[in-house]
Design a protein around this motif. Structure first.
Motif, PDB file in Angstrom:
ATOM      1  N   LEU A 103       6.540   7.842  40.559  1.00 37.37           N
ATOM      2  CA  LEU A 103       7.403   6.703  40.328  1.00 37.37           C
ATOM      3  C   LEU A 103       7.762   6.276  38.645  1.00 37.37           C
ATOM      4  CD1 LEU A 103       9.275   4.937  42.267  1.00 37.37           C
ATOM      5  CD2 LEU A 103       7.604   3.270  42.089  1.00 37.37           C
ATOM      6  N   ASP A 121      12.438  -6.234  36.895  1.00 40.47           N
ATOM      7  CA  ASP A 121      11.503  -5.911  37.909  1.00 40.47           C
ATOM      8  C   ASP A 121      11.931  -4.395  37.995  1.00 40.47           C
ATOM      9  OD1 ASP A 121       9.258  -6.592  39.817  1.00 40.47           O
ATOM     10  OD2 ASP A 121      10.489  -5.102  40.775  1.00 40.47           O
ATOM     11  N   PRO A 122      11.171  -3.225  37.957  1.00 41.92           N
ATOM     12  CA  PRO A 122      11.475  -1.924  37.992  1.00 41.92           C
ATOM     13  C   PRO A 122      12.206  -1.724  39.343  1.00 41.92           C
ATOM     14  CG  PRO A 122       9.180  -1.838  38.116  1.00 41.92           C
ATOM     15  CD  PRO A 122       9.606  -3.350  37.801  1.00 41.92           C
ATOM     16  N   VAL A 124      10.835  -1.797  42.578  1.00 52.04           N
ATOM     17  CA  VAL A 124       9.992  -0.910  43.238  1.00 52.04           C
ATOM     18  C   VAL A 124      10.259  -1.068  44.826  1.00 52.04           C
ATOM     19  CG1 VAL A 124       7.692  -0.186  43.858  1.00 52.04           C
ATOM     20  CG2 VAL A 124       8.178  -0.901  41.457  1.00 52.04           C
TER      21      VAL A 124
END
Lengths: 124, 234
Positions: A103, A121-122, A124
């Motif tokens: 990821l 925030d990526p 996730v």
């Protein structure tokens, strides 16, 4: 052997087997794990119904009391199960690690990517 | 053709220091591509790193130093990096040493070059217990590798692509990559060498070696090194 003991053993063994089969039916327990539990349920049933067998095993392994035989194999079974879980957890941990790394590697962030998606925030 | 060089910096909650370290690396190696692996930091490490022209790889949660390092290795392999230099983001490793490390690897004098803080005398005060552990593993590593290794626990290293590919495998010990890695490398025929570098004591943040960790560390190395010798891997 007291009839009450037999009844108790039978009830325990049969309930365990029923619960396991129900869990597998609902797909809450995978078949690959169920065999060990089915084995445990059957063992309780067979030993409970057949005191002579327990006495024979006690004699065979040289234990003093039938109860020690039961405890010995009971604890050994639980230990073996814990070991199996540890092995499985180790494998899962490696898989989770590889997933997390994959990821991270697939989504590198740079100054430009931050401009496109501020407050990131990526996701996730 | 200019070689593709990646400078890898694993970081966990280093928001206060990472900028200065990136600055240092940038001036020490302008042509290098800086890759920061954020190991699930809970502070502004990522934002501070992205103030600079760097690439940040974010792990979704804190997974430890070894996992962070290996993430960088995998990225470097995917990017077809020729060489990789790794240093800690806490400012412990002086970026001035990068050139020295790279020179050895680029000159093909070795496959992996380790920056040693002990080749040129004792740099800073290290607690007695830690010094004892270091001395022990120095002996073990030197014996197993058949050559003197002065600082096998150093995380300041440069390596070539062959080592990167090797480190990307599942056999890489991700919790405390250390002396056991050197033994593994040696057994697989990689050439290891050392050059002196400057290191500073940690100024802030939390060291990896705290609490009961040194005890676990001793146990792990004590078990891992013999097991590594017993394993037969291709």
């Amino acid at each position: 052997m007291d009839i009450r003991q037999k009844i108790l053993a039978a009830v325990c063994g049969v309930s365990l087997l029923l619960v396991i089969i129900e869990l597998v039916r609902r797909r809450k327990l995978r078949v690959e794990y169920s065999w060990l539990w089915i084995l445990a349920g059957l063992t309780i049933l067979v030993i409970g119904m057949n005191y002579g067998l327990l006495q024979w095993i006690t004699n065979f392994i040289g234990a003093g009391f039938t109860s020690s035989t039961l405890f010995f194999f009971g604890i050994f079974f639980v230990l073996a199960l814990c070991l199996q879980f540890s092995v499985k957890i180790s494998k899962l941990e490696t898989q989770v690690k590889n997933l997390a790394q994959e990821l991270a590697v697939q989504r590198p962030q740079t100054q430009d990517s931050r401009k496109e998606a501020p407050e990131g925030d990526p996701g996730v | 053709m200019t070689p593709n060089i990646i400078v890898l910096m694993p970081a966990y909650n280093e928001a206060h220091r990472i900028g200065a370290v990136i600055d240092g690396v940038r001036s020490a190696l302008p042509q290098g591509r800086i890759v920061v692996v954020d190991d699930g930091s809970t502070d502004d490490t990522v934002a501070r790193a992205l103030d600079y022209d760097v690439t940040v790889l974010r792990l979704p949660f804190n997974m430890g130093y070894g996992v962070a390092l290996q993430t960088g290795y995998k990225f470097a392999v995917a990017q077809r990096a020729d060489y990789l230099v790794q240093l800690d983001a806490d400012g412990q490793h002086d970026p001035a040493g990068i050139a020295r490390l790279l020179e050895r690897v680029q000159g093909d004098a070795c496959d992996i070059c380790i920056g040693s803080r002990f080749l040129e005398g004792q740099p800073y005060r290290i607690p007695f217990t830690r010094r004892l552990g270091m001395a022990l593993f120095r002996r073990v590593a030197s014996r197993l590798l058949g050559k003197t290794v002065t600082d096998p626990t150093s995380g300041f290293q440069a390596m070539n692509r062959r080592v990167l590919e090797f480190f990307s495998r599942d056999s890489y010990p991700v919790d405390y990559p250390d002396v056991d890695v050197l033994v593994m490398l040696h057994r697989h025929g990689f050439r290891i060498s050392e050059v002196p570098v400057q290191m500073h004591a940690r100024a802030s943040g939390v060291s990896l070696h705290r609490g009961l960790r040194p005890v676990y560390y001793l146990f792990k190395m004590g078990l891992d090194i013999p097991l590594n010798l017993m394993r037969r891997e291709k």
